[in-house]
Design an enzyme around this catalytic site. Structure first.
Site, PDB file in Angstrom:
ATOM      1  N   ILE A 157       0.835  -1.210   0.000  1.00 36.58           N
ATOM      2  CA  ILE A 157       0.000   0.000   0.000  1.00 36.58           C
ATOM      3  C   ILE A 157       0.872   1.264   0.000  1.00 36.58           C
ATOM      4  CG2 ILE A 157      -1.790   1.277   1.252  1.00 36.58           C
ATOM      5  CD1 ILE A 157      -2.684  -1.503   2.392  1.00 36.58           C
ATOM      6  N   ASP A 176      11.180   2.832   6.235  1.00 34.53           N
ATOM      7  CA  ASP A 176      10.743   1.434   6.371  1.00 34.53           C
ATOM      8  C   ASP A 176      11.921   0.676   6.952  1.00 34.53           C
ATOM      9  OD1 ASP A 176       9.933  -1.331   5.886  1.00 34.53           O
ATOM     10  OD2 ASP A 176       8.479  -0.540   4.462  1.00 34.53           O
ATOM     11  N   PRO A 207       2.445  -1.885   9.502  1.00 38.32           N
ATOM     12  CA  PRO A 207       1.525  -2.638  10.361  1.00 38.32           C
ATOM     13  C   PRO A 207       1.644  -2.196  11.813  1.00 38.32           C
ATOM     14  CG  PRO A 207       3.424  -3.983   9.787  1.00 38.32           C
ATOM     15  CD  PRO A 207       3.589  -2.694   9.064  1.00 38.32           C
ATOM     16  N   ARG A 235      -3.592   1.305  10.930  1.00 42.75           N
ATOM     17  CA  ARG A 235      -4.242   0.802  12.142  1.00 42.75           C
ATOM     18  C   ARG A 235      -4.319   1.950  13.151  1.00 42.75           C
ATOM     19  NH1 ARG A 235      -6.069  -2.477   9.518  1.00 42.75           N
ATOM     20  NH2 ARG A 235      -5.929  -4.748   9.597  1.00 42.75           N
ATOM     21  N   ASP A 259      -8.730   6.958   8.462  1.00 43.86           N
ATOM     22  CA  ASP A 259      -9.672   5.901   8.099  1.00 43.86           C
ATOM     23  C   ASP A 259      -9.757   4.888   9.234  1.00 43.86           C
ATOM     24  OD1 ASP A 259     -11.458   4.686   6.149  1.00 43.86           O
ATOM     25  OD2 ASP A 259      -9.981   3.064   6.044  1.00 43.86           O
ATOM     26  N   GLU A 264     -12.233   2.555  17.177  1.00 47.06           N
ATOM     27  CA  GLU A 264     -13.164   2.179  16.105  1.00 47.06           C
ATOM     28  C   GLU A 264     -13.887   0.852  16.349  1.00 47.06           C
ATOM     29  OE1 GLU A 264     -10.586   2.042  12.671  1.00 47.06           O
ATOM     30  OE2 GLU A 264     -10.488  -0.125  12.775  1.00 47.06           O
ATOM     31  N   HIS A 296     -12.976   2.906   8.244  1.00 46.00           N
ATOM     32  CA  HIS A 296     -12.321   1.710   7.693  1.00 46.00           C
ATOM     33  C   HIS A 296     -12.884   1.358   6.305  1.00 46.00           C
ATOM     34  CE1 HIS A 296      -9.598  -1.310   9.766  1.00 46.00           C
ATOM     35  NE2 HIS A 296      -9.512  -1.565   8.479  1.00 46.00           N
TER      36      HIS A 296
HETATM   37  P1  NAI Z   1       2.840  -4.840   3.628  1.00 46.10           P
HETATM   38  O1  NAI Z   1       3.177  -5.980   4.531  1.00 46.10           O
HETATM   39  O2  NAI Z   1       2.893  -5.031   2.156  1.00 46.10           O
HETATM   40  O3  NAI Z   1       3.746  -3.578   3.989  1.00 46.10           O
HETATM   41  C1  NAI Z   1       4.000  -3.155   5.288  1.00 46.10           C
HETATM   42  C2  NAI Z   1       5.358  -2.452   5.265  1.00 46.10           C
HETATM   43  O4  NAI Z   1       5.577  -1.881   6.557  1.00 46.10           O
HETATM   44  C3  NAI Z   1       6.541  -3.403   4.992  1.00 46.10           C
HETATM   45  O5  NAI Z   1       7.358  -2.880   3.979  1.00 46.10           O
HETATM   46  C4  NAI Z   1       7.270  -3.468   6.334  1.00 46.10           C
HETATM   47  O6  NAI Z   1       8.671  -3.641   6.207  1.00 46.10           O
HETATM   48  C5  NAI Z   1       6.945  -2.105   6.905  1.00 46.10           C
HETATM   49  N1  NAI Z   1       7.098  -2.002   8.347  1.00 46.10           N
HETATM   50  C6  NAI Z   1       6.924  -2.950   9.301  1.00 46.10           C
HETATM   51  N2  NAI Z   1       7.149  -2.428  10.525  1.00 46.10           N
HETATM   52  C7  NAI Z   1       7.471  -1.118  10.327  1.00 46.10           C
HETATM   53  C8  NAI Z   1       7.805  -0.055  11.193  1.00 46.10           C
HETATM   54  N3  NAI Z   1       7.861  -0.224  12.522  1.00 46.10           N
HETATM   55  N4  NAI Z   1       8.087   1.157  10.659  1.00 46.10           N
HETATM   56  C9  NAI Z   1       8.032   1.339   9.301  1.00 46.10           C
HETATM   57  N5  NAI Z   1       7.727   0.358   8.438  1.00 46.10           N
HETATM   58  C10 NAI Z   1       7.449  -0.855   8.945  1.00 46.10           C
HETATM   59  O7  NAI Z   1       1.369  -4.387   4.107  1.00 46.10           O
HETATM   60  P2  NAI Z   1       0.308  -3.565   3.261  1.00 46.10           P
HETATM   61  O8  NAI Z   1      -0.548  -4.511   2.501  1.00 46.10           O
HETATM   62  O9  NAI Z   1       0.980  -2.454   2.545  1.00 46.10           O
HETATM   63  O10 NAI Z   1      -0.608  -2.989   4.444  1.00 46.10           O
HETATM   64  C11 NAI Z   1      -0.145  -1.974   5.314  1.00 46.10           C
HETATM   65  C12 NAI Z   1      -1.173  -1.790   6.421  1.00 46.10           C
HETATM   66  O11 NAI Z   1      -2.384  -1.273   5.885  1.00 46.10           O
HETATM   67  C13 NAI Z   1      -1.600  -3.111   7.081  1.00 46.10           C
HETATM   68  O12 NAI Z   1      -0.712  -3.441   8.125  1.00 46.10           O
HETATM   69  C14 NAI Z   1      -2.972  -2.799   7.579  1.00 46.10           C
HETATM   70  O13 NAI Z   1      -2.851  -2.376   8.925  1.00 46.10           O
HETATM   71  C15 NAI Z   1      -3.462  -1.641   6.739  1.00 46.10           C
HETATM   72  N6  NAI Z   1      -4.653  -1.928   5.929  1.00 46.10           N
HETATM   73  C16 NAI Z   1      -5.738  -1.074   6.016  1.00 46.10           C
HETATM   74  C17 NAI Z   1      -6.888  -1.289   5.268  1.00 46.10           C
HETATM   75  C18 NAI Z   1      -8.072  -0.336   5.320  1.00 46.10           C
HETATM   76  O14 NAI Z   1      -9.128  -0.625   4.727  1.00 46.10           O
HETATM   77  N7  NAI Z   1      -7.959   0.812   5.978  1.00 46.10           N
HETATM   78  C19 NAI Z   1      -7.001  -2.474   4.399  1.00 46.10           C
HETATM   79  C20 NAI Z   1      -5.797  -3.291   4.336  1.00 46.10           C
HETATM   80  C21 NAI Z   1      -4.690  -3.024   5.092  1.00 46.10           C
END
Ligand code: NAI
Length: 329
Positions: A157, A176, A207, A235, A259, A264, A296
């Protein structure tokens, strides 16, 4: 093979039925409104698998009941599975699968929508014009072109958000724990402190972990530029809400788009329009003119819900055939 889908909303029913009838005729689908918990788990008797969402209780107690009912697989129709006791599921021989990615661009696009809405005061402009108030009072925004976007977390994302900000003509910096090589041509990785200090727009896409819990607090807010825009589509608990309110009162933010927010749970996807809100923190947040909250909905596009249905039903077929793969929890 029979699948029971808990906490079914109208869009789940529409798209699961459509995808199921077209591509997975072997799956018999049933939808129920109640959320999955230890009590409603008994309704799964006679089903091979159940499908649940982010706010379901898929703890050990629920899993014990599901196992007694003969359920062989728990299919999460979302990416996160922190609400599933995966260890207990495996002890019981229940497969747990999820949908790791479903249109990450949809979430990134919503993040930019929130940023631009608070920047250009769209929430206020919409109401003003409806009331025949055509003045520009309170509507002045900032140009994004040439400004600096700071993206925290450059996974699926966050990478999408980097591309969108780059398309706006912004300088894109990121933090990151791992660098994403696909972004190397236009993203500069910096420390978190430098990101706070340099960004005009900060968007959170990492996350929720012990490390990232309350990463946005009064100390990090004080490091930010004045008139920064903060967006959180990741989150709620990445942001300390009380301290965010303190920062808003300090006049730090041009705008805040959320969001997700800490309180929530209990609100998400519920109609509480007739209720008196007891959550004073959320109410206080909503009282600020430069804050927009959506509930959300970042993932919620046609493309995403079709993708979720397709992957979940394929997960069902795989689980029933004992096929493991990258969607296993
Ligand atoms: P992803 O796993 O592809 O990417 C997460 C990135 O965060 C990774 O590159 C990881 O190395 C990095 N990361 C981990 N810990 C970190 C930290 N302490 N500081 C900085 N970077 C860190 O996950 P994706 O698919 O991009 O999702 C990201 C977040 O979006 C999810 O964790 C979820 O909480 C949220 N999400 C929200 C939705 C919504 O409808 N609002 C729907 C789907 C996901």
């Amino acid at each position: 093979m029979k699948l029971l889908l808990y906490a079914a909303k109208d869009y789940d029913i529409k798209y699961f039925k459509r995808v199921g009838e077209a591509d997975f005729p072997e799956i018999e689908l049933e939808f129920i409104e109640p959320e999955l918990d230890p009590m409603t788990a008994t309704l799964a008797k006679g089903y091979d698998a159940i499908c649940a969402f982010v706010s379901a209780d898929v703890g050990a107690e629920t899993l014990n009941v599901l196992s007694e009912c003969g359920v062989k697989a728990v299919l999460m129709r979302c990416a996160g599975y922190n609400n599933v006791d995966v260890e207990r599921a495996h002890e019981l021989g229940i497969a747990v699968k999820r949908v790791p990615a479903y249109s990450p661009e949809s979430i990134a696009e919503h993040a930019m929508t929130l940023a631009m809405s608070v920047n250009r005061h769209i929430h206020k402009a919409y109401n003003k014009v409806r009331e025949n108030d055509f003045t520009l009072k309170g509507l002045r925004g900032h140009q994004m072109y040439g400004k600096t976007a700071g993206i925290v977390g450059t996974g699926k994302i966050g990478a999408g958000m980097c591309r969108i900000c780059h398309g706006f003509g912004m300088k894109v910096i990121a933090y990151d724990i791992y660098e994403n090589p696909s972004l190397k041509d236009f993203v500069e990785y910096v420390s978190l402190d430098e990101l706070y200090e340099r960004s005009d727009l900060i968007s959170l896409h990492c996350p929720l972990t012990d490390e990232s819990y309350h990463m946005i607090n009064i100390d990090s807010i004080k490091k930010m530029k004045n008139d920064v825009i903060l967006v959180n589509t990741s989150r709620g608990a990445l942001v300390d809400t009380e301290q965010l309110i303190e920062g808003i009162r300090m006049g730090k933010f041009l705008g805040v788009g959320l969001d997700v927010y800490e309180e929530e749970t209990g609100n998400v996807y519920e109609d509480k329009s007739d209720e008196i809100m007891m959550h004073s923190v959320t109410s206080r947040l909503l009282s600020f003119p430069n804050v927009i909250i959506t509930s959300h909905q970042a993932f919620y596009t046609k493309e995403a819900v079709i993708s979720i249905s397709q992957t979940t039903l394929q997960n069902m077929v795989d689980a029933m055939n004992g096929v493991s793969g990258p969607n296993d929890c």
